[in-house]
Write a protein that holds these residues in place. Structure first.
Motif, PDB file in Angstrom:
ATOM      1  N   TRP A 112      34.930  42.279  37.913  1.00 23.61           N
ATOM      2  CA  TRP A 112      33.925  42.499  36.867  1.00 23.61           C
ATOM      3  C   TRP A 112      34.259  41.776  35.571  1.00 23.61           C
ATOM      4  N   ASN A 113      35.460  41.971  35.070  1.00 20.83           N
ATOM      5  CA  ASN A 113      35.819  41.369  33.785  1.00 20.83           C
ATOM      6  C   ASN A 113      35.802  39.842  33.860  1.00 20.83           C
ATOM      7  N   LEU A 114      36.257  39.296  34.981  1.00 19.85           N
ATOM      8  CA  LEU A 114      36.237  37.846  35.156  1.00 19.85           C
ATOM      9  C   LEU A 114      34.805  37.329  35.211  1.00 19.85           C
ATOM     10  N   LYS A 115      33.939  38.046  35.925  1.00 19.66           N
ATOM     11  CA  LYS A 115      32.527  37.644  36.004  1.00 19.66           C
ATOM     12  C   LYS A 115      31.891  37.634  34.617  1.00 19.66           C
ATOM     13  N   VAL A 116      32.092  38.705  33.866  1.00 20.41           N
ATOM     14  CA  VAL A 116      31.470  38.802  32.545  1.00 20.41           C
ATOM     15  C   VAL A 116      31.966  37.690  31.627  1.00 20.41           C
ATOM     16  N   ALA A 117      33.272  37.488  31.586  1.00 23.57           N
ATOM     17  CA  ALA A 117      33.827  36.444  30.723  1.00 23.57           C
ATOM     18  C   ALA A 117      33.318  35.069  31.134  1.00 23.57           C
ATOM     19  N   SER A 118      33.236  34.830  32.431  1.00 23.23           N
ATOM     20  CA  SER A 118      32.770  33.540  32.928  1.00 23.23           C
ATOM     21  C   SER A 118      31.306  33.294  32.584  1.00 23.23           C
ATOM     22  N   LEU A 119      30.459  34.316  32.830  1.00 23.65           N
ATOM     23  CA  LEU A 119      29.030  34.165  32.552  1.00 23.65           C
ATOM     24  C   LEU A 119      28.771  33.970  31.059  1.00 23.65           C
ATOM     25  N   ARG A 120      29.490  34.701  30.219  1.00 25.22           N
ATOM     26  CA  ARG A 120      29.325  34.528  28.778  1.00 25.22           C
ATOM     27  C   ARG A 120      29.742  33.126  28.350  1.00 25.22           C
ATOM     28  N   GLY A 121      30.842  32.638  28.928  1.00 24.37           N
ATOM     29  CA  GLY A 121      31.314  31.311  28.582  1.00 24.37           C
ATOM     30  C   GLY A 121      30.326  30.225  28.970  1.00 24.37           C
ATOM     31  N   ILE A 122      29.680  30.397  30.115  1.00 24.41           N
ATOM     32  CA  ILE A 122      28.660  29.430  30.538  1.00 24.41           C
ATOM     33  C   ILE A 122      27.443  29.524  29.633  1.00 24.41           C
ATOM     34  N   GLU A 123      26.934  30.740  29.434  1.00 27.52           N
ATOM     35  CA  GLU A 123      25.704  30.931  28.666  1.00 27.52           C
ATOM     36  C   GLU A 123      25.825  30.343  27.271  1.00 27.52           C
ATOM     37  N   ASP A 124      26.982  30.463  26.660  1.00 29.63           N
ATOM     38  CA  ASP A 124      27.174  29.944  25.307  1.00 29.63           C
ATOM     39  C   ASP A 124      27.010  28.432  25.241  1.00 29.63           C
ATOM     40  N   ARG A 125      27.171  27.762  26.376  1.00 28.77           N
ATOM     41  CA  ARG A 125      27.053  26.293  26.394  1.00 28.77           C
ATOM     42  C   ARG A 125      25.680  25.803  26.834  1.00 28.77           C
ATOM     43  N   LEU A 126      24.890  26.649  27.464  1.00 29.89           N
ATOM     44  CA  LEU A 126      23.620  26.198  28.033  1.00 29.89           C
ATOM     45  C   LEU A 126      22.513  26.086  26.992  1.00 29.89           C
ATOM     46  N   GLN A 127      21.546  25.211  27.279  1.00 32.22           N
ATOM     47  CA  GLN A 127      20.324  25.166  26.485  1.00 32.22           C
ATOM     48  C   GLN A 127      19.551  26.466  26.700  1.00 32.22           C
ATOM     49  N   ARG A 128      18.699  26.825  25.761  1.00 30.81           N
ATOM     50  CA  ARG A 128      18.030  28.124  25.816  1.00 30.81           C
ATOM     51  C   ARG A 128      17.101  28.271  27.023  1.00 30.81           C
ATOM     52  N   ASP A 129      16.596  27.147  27.559  1.00 31.59           N
ATOM     53  CA  ASP A 129      15.677  27.235  28.688  1.00 31.59           C
ATOM     54  C   ASP A 129      16.383  27.043  30.032  1.00 31.59           C
ATOM     55  N   ALA A 130      17.705  26.916  30.020  1.00 30.44           N
ATOM     56  CA  ALA A 130      18.445  26.754  31.267  1.00 30.44           C
ATOM     57  C   ALA A 130      18.642  28.104  31.949  1.00 30.44           C
ATOM     58  N   TYR A 131      18.870  28.058  33.260  1.00 35.52           N
ATOM     59  CA  TYR A 131      19.013  29.277  34.042  1.00 35.52           C
ATOM     60  C   TYR A 131      20.466  29.480  34.470  1.00 35.52           C
ATOM     61  N   LEU A 132      20.825  30.742  34.607  1.00 34.98           N
ATOM     62  CA  LEU A 132      22.174  31.129  34.979  1.00 34.98           C
ATOM     63  C   LEU A 132      22.095  32.111  36.146  1.00 34.98           C
ATOM     64  N   ALA A 133      22.939  31.895  37.163  1.00 31.90           N
ATOM     65  CA  ALA A 133      22.935  32.769  38.337  1.00 31.90           C
ATOM     66  C   ALA A 133      24.367  33.157  38.692  1.00 31.90           C
ATOM     67  N   SER A 134      24.509  34.319  39.293  1.00 27.44           N
ATOM     68  CA  SER A 134      25.802  34.754  39.807  1.00 27.44           C
ATOM     69  C   SER A 134      25.738  34.812  41.320  1.00 27.44           C
ATOM     70  N   ASN A 135      26.808  34.355  41.961  1.00 26.90           N
ATOM     71  CA  ASN A 135      26.906  34.431  43.413  1.00 26.90           C
ATOM     72  C   ASN A 135      27.533  35.755  43.855  1.00 26.90           C
ATOM     73  N   THR A 136      27.528  36.751  42.978  1.00 26.80           N
ATOM     74  CA  THR A 136      28.119  38.041  43.349  1.00 26.80           C
ATOM     75  C   THR A 136      27.508  38.574  44.638  1.00 26.80           C
ATOM     76  N   SER A 137      28.360  39.200  45.456  1.00 23.70           N
ATOM     77  CA  SER A 137      27.879  39.787  46.705  1.00 23.70           C
ATOM     78  C   SER A 137      27.677  41.288  46.603  1.00 23.70           C
ATOM     79  N   SER A 138      28.043  41.882  45.450  1.00 22.65           N
ATOM     80  CA  SER A 138      27.892  43.335  45.356  1.00 22.65           C
ATOM     81  C   SER A 138      27.768  43.864  43.932  1.00 22.65           C
ATOM     82  N   LEU A 139      28.289  43.167  42.942  1.00 18.78           N
ATOM     83  CA  LEU A 139      28.291  43.705  41.579  1.00 18.78           C
ATOM     84  C   LEU A 139      26.875  43.756  41.007  1.00 18.78           C
TER      85      LEU A 139
END
Length: 300
Positions: A112-139
């Motif tokens: 969980w903590n790794l996922k959250v930190a990773s997603l936040r780190g990506i989102e901070d770099r993306l353009q506002r209209d870009a999309y973000l997805a997680s390959n989580t299998s259960s979270l």
């Protein structure tokens, strides 16, 4: 980091990605799943960036993706040549490389903590209209979305292992996932030549919940001496058309991964998902399946 193959492909014309598929895709994590996801987008003509934690891991990710690309050419799954595909693959250790990506798929371990930190780190770099997805299998996709600034641009894209051979992608919609993104995600899956199963966020979604339930019962049967692992798997393969059997699949996925998902499902859905002691013992001994060479089956 560029590949030596990319220099040889400088004069090779790159194909256009299918309509509806993002032209510039990023993947965070270049392990077995991340490399498979990168390969899936690469063979369709997308420009693919894989970001890893260090240089050694990044180069290992490149080797995995290029190896998968070579195999897809051998199978006749793509008309592209290896040099051309390599010219569209970049590996990096820098999150800032995600800045121009239209879609980024996070594929780090199920922590969980790794996922959250990773997603936040990506989102901070993306353009506002870009999309973000997680390959989580259960979270929880809803839970992850609450940690982000733009939850409407986020959803789950659950790829299956091995990605090149699998024809299924589970599209997991959060409560705040924008309707436009939900529709686009289905088009992405179709463009990748796979079938989308669309589910609303719930513990284990549809596939992991069912798959883990079967696998845990199969483990209990081994534990109780009902039958051998091979015979239990053959019963599911021959009787129910399961592709490999629940125990061999567990070896492929990783027993540590199965244990983590089972513990999460137990905490959210109750003791019917309680991991059997045989699973806990094997993980404690470091017997994790194919990646360690041996578990329910011998992979050496």
């Amino acid at each position: 980091m560029t590949s030596p193959l990319s220099e040889a492909a400088s004069d090779v014309q790159s194909p256009e990605p299918p309509a509806g598929l993002p032209a510039r895709v990023g993947v965070l994590g270049g392990g077995r799943m991340g490399a498979g996801i990168a390969h899936a987008f690469l063979v369709t003509g997308a420009d693919v960036l894989v970001v890893e934690r260090d240089g050694q891991s990044a180069e290992a990710a490149r080797e995995r993706v290029e190896s998968a690309a070579a195999k897809s050419i051998q199978r006749g799954a793509t008309d592209a040549n290896l040099e051309e595909m390599a010219s569209r693959l970049t590996v990096s250790v820098d999150y800032d490389a995600f800045t121009d990506r239209q879609l980024v798929v996070e594929a780090v371990p199920e922590d969980w903590n790794l996922k959250v930190a990773s997603l936040r780190g990506i989102e901070d770099r993306l353009q506002r209209d870009a999309y973000l997805a997680s390959n989580t299998s259960s979270l929880s996709v809803n839970g992850l979305a609450k940690e982000l600034k733009r939850p409407g641009n986020f959803l789950g894209l659950h790829f299956f292992n091995p990605v090149p051979a699998s024809t299924l992608i589970e599209v997991v919609l959060g409560e705040q996932t924008a309707p436009q993104l939900a529709a686009e995600a289905k088009r992405w899956v179709e463009a990748l030549g796979k079938t989308a199963v669309v589910v609303n966020d719930a513990p284990g979604f549809a596939s992991s919940r069912l798959g883990v339930a079967i696998a845990l019962e199969a483990m209990r049967m081994v534990e109780e001496g009902v039958a051998s692992a091979e015979d239990i798997d053959n019963a599911m393969v021959l009787g129910y058309k399961h592709p490999t059997g629940p125990l061999r699949t567990t070896d492929i996925v990783g027993l540590d991964v199965r244990l983590g998902i089972a513990e999460y499902l137990q905490s959210t859905l109750g003791d019917r998902f309680a991991p059997p002691q045989i699973l806990r013992n094997k993980v404690a001994r470091g017997e994790l399946g194919r990646k360690t060479g041996k578990d329910f089956f011998d992979w050496n």
